[in-house]
Design a protein around this motif. Sequence first.
Motif, PDB file in Angstrom:
ATOM      1  N   ALA A   1      32.937   9.959  14.518  1.00  0.00           N
ATOM      2  CA  ALA A   1      32.009   9.126  13.649  1.00  0.00           C
ATOM      3  C   ALA A   1      32.525   7.711  13.305  1.00  0.00           C
ATOM      4  N   ALA A   2      33.701   7.691  13.016  1.00  0.00           N
ATOM      5  CA  ALA A   2      34.332   6.216  12.930  1.00  0.00           C
ATOM      6  C   ALA A   2      34.412   5.355  14.036  1.00  0.00           C
ATOM      7  N   THR A   3      34.604   5.794  15.131  1.00  0.00           N
ATOM      8  CA  THR A   3      34.894   4.905  16.284  1.00  0.00           C
ATOM      9  C   THR A   3      33.158   4.805  16.864  1.00  0.00           C
ATOM     10  N   ARG A   4      32.183   5.372  16.692  1.00  0.00           N
ATOM     11  CA  ARG A   4      30.956   5.178  16.750  1.00  0.00           C
ATOM     12  C   ARG A   4      30.513   3.999  15.966  1.00  0.00           C
ATOM     13  N   GLN A   5      30.885   4.239  14.627  1.00  0.00           N
ATOM     14  CA  GLN A   5      30.543   3.149  13.757  1.00  0.00           C
ATOM     15  C   GLN A   5      31.010   1.835  13.942  1.00  0.00           C
ATOM     16  N   ALA A   6      32.145   1.971  14.524  1.00  0.00           N
ATOM     17  CA  ALA A   6      33.121   0.566  14.943  1.00  0.00           C
ATOM     18  C   ALA A   6      32.291   0.021  16.129  1.00  0.00           C
ATOM     19  N   TYR A   7      32.009   0.968  16.742  1.00  0.00           N
ATOM     20  CA  TYR A   7      31.393   0.258  18.180  1.00  0.00           C
ATOM     21  C   TYR A   7      29.902  -0.454  17.917  1.00  0.00           C
ATOM     22  N   HIS A   8      29.216   0.104  16.986  1.00  0.00           N
ATOM     23  CA  HIS A   8      27.910  -0.373  16.507  1.00  0.00           C
ATOM     24  C   HIS A   8      28.112  -1.612  16.042  1.00  0.00           C
ATOM     25  N   THR A   9      29.338  -1.888  15.160  1.00  0.00           N
ATOM     26  CA  THR A   9      29.491  -3.145  14.635  1.00  0.00           C
ATOM     27  C   THR A   9      30.017  -4.365  15.613  1.00  0.00           C
ATOM     28  N   ASP A  10      30.937  -3.756  16.595  1.00  0.00           N
ATOM     29  CA  ASP A  10      31.582  -4.692  17.699  1.00  0.00           C
ATOM     30  C   ASP A  10      31.562  -3.827  18.879  1.00  0.00           C
ATOM     31  N   ARG A  11      30.812  -4.086  19.783  1.00  0.00           N
ATOM     32  CA  ARG A  11      30.658  -3.458  21.196  1.00  0.00           C
ATOM     33  C   ARG A  11      31.700  -3.765  21.859  1.00  0.00           C
ATOM     34  N   ASP A  12      32.646  -4.638  21.525  1.00  0.00           N
ATOM     35  CA  ASP A  12      33.956  -4.766  22.363  1.00  0.00           C
ATOM     36  C   ASP A  12      35.063  -3.890  21.629  1.00  0.00           C
TER      37      ASP A  12
END
Length: 468
Positions: free
Chosen positions: A329-340
Amino acid sequence: MRAALRRRCWATLPARLRFLRAVTVSLAAALALLLLLAGQATTGTWDAVAHRDAPRTTSAADLNLALNDMDAQAANILLSSGNAGQGRLVTPYEKAVGFYGAARREIGHDLRSLAVAAEGDRADERTVESLTDDFAEYQELLGRALENDGRSGSKAAALADYRTATDLLQGHLLPDARRLVESNDTAFDGQYARARSNLSTQLIAALVLGALLLAVLGVLQWCLARRFHRILNPGVLAATACTLVAVVLGAQMLSASAGHLRVARRDAFDSVVALSRARAIAYDANADESRYLLDPERRDRYARSFLAKSQQLYGIKGATLATYDAGLAATRQAYHTDRDDLRFTGEFRRELDNITFSGERAAAEKTVDAYAVYQRDDRTIRALLAAGKQHEAAEFCMGWEPGTSHAHFGEWMAALDKVTDINRAHFTTSVREGRSAVGTMLPWAGGLLIAAAALTALGLRPRLAEFR
């Protein structure tokens, strides 16, 4: 001798005109020949890509998937069969039997296809031979396991045979199948690199020849204008126009072919391979859940295996089964914020880093969302088993009703297939458009170069006649 030849070719105006005419015709013929050979080579490349390189890679990937599916269905049969039919989970059992037979037939078909594709490559031939021999033994072990399972009180004997079979699968069959995927994909990659390099070289050569041809036509026009006091010779002017259009068409043909090849291989097929690999891993991970419920003595082993495959799909550094969902969940949220953001790895990361086509990113992100639901279901299965509810855990794991783990697995695979289909469609389109670029532009370019040579000769004919 060279001086004498130069005097003969350049001493008089008619000699100069004839020499320039010969050079023009020779350069036009050379450029036409170059484009013809380049077109034939490119057509051969598309034939190899469409009928050999891509199919044998996908056949190896399909074999990997079918092996995992067959083993998963065998585990599901043993888990849902009850005691010689007593207490059987009817729908899961019947579905598993059907899918088991389909997977076995698919493996036979893939092995035959790969045997044909491997001809001439001794390493691949040995791998296919080893796979064929090991698969025969594997089928025998599973057949014995299922036969024992049909007898009352023989579940332990069936489980022992299944353990031996799945050990053979994990130790020999799957590594060999993955080796074939890598070998065939590497061969495809080498073919792609050579074809791209050849196209670049051919493009440079075509531009050089085209520039020389235009320069010679310019010199010819200048000679005519200087001697006959005419600004332009209509025939040579028309030949120049034909040459210019032919060079543009030839360059477009070669550059378009290189572009379509890059899209087919890098943008589309790289994703197809990654997604096919992800699908095979997913089936193996799903089988680990059934194995976990089926074999109490190996539960720790299968739990570790499930986690390892989850990490291959969506890698989270340091995650355990207890912390994986929170990390996901945390990494998915981080990805949606910054795709890199690079806090997760694996096959899903590989696909998300290679987004090219319309609708692909949304489909890939939907796949990850479906994967997250499936992962939460896995914790539910383990919690039910820990609470002593083995029957409920098996029903939730293998049930086909909405809301069960198996239903969510199906939704995940459907989402994954949608991303794969997007890339397959663009691969097919690139192959078709690459062929079309050659088939459409090459005849025009060749015809225009022939016309340029003919127009040059016709344009010079009246002028040369004046010297007779």
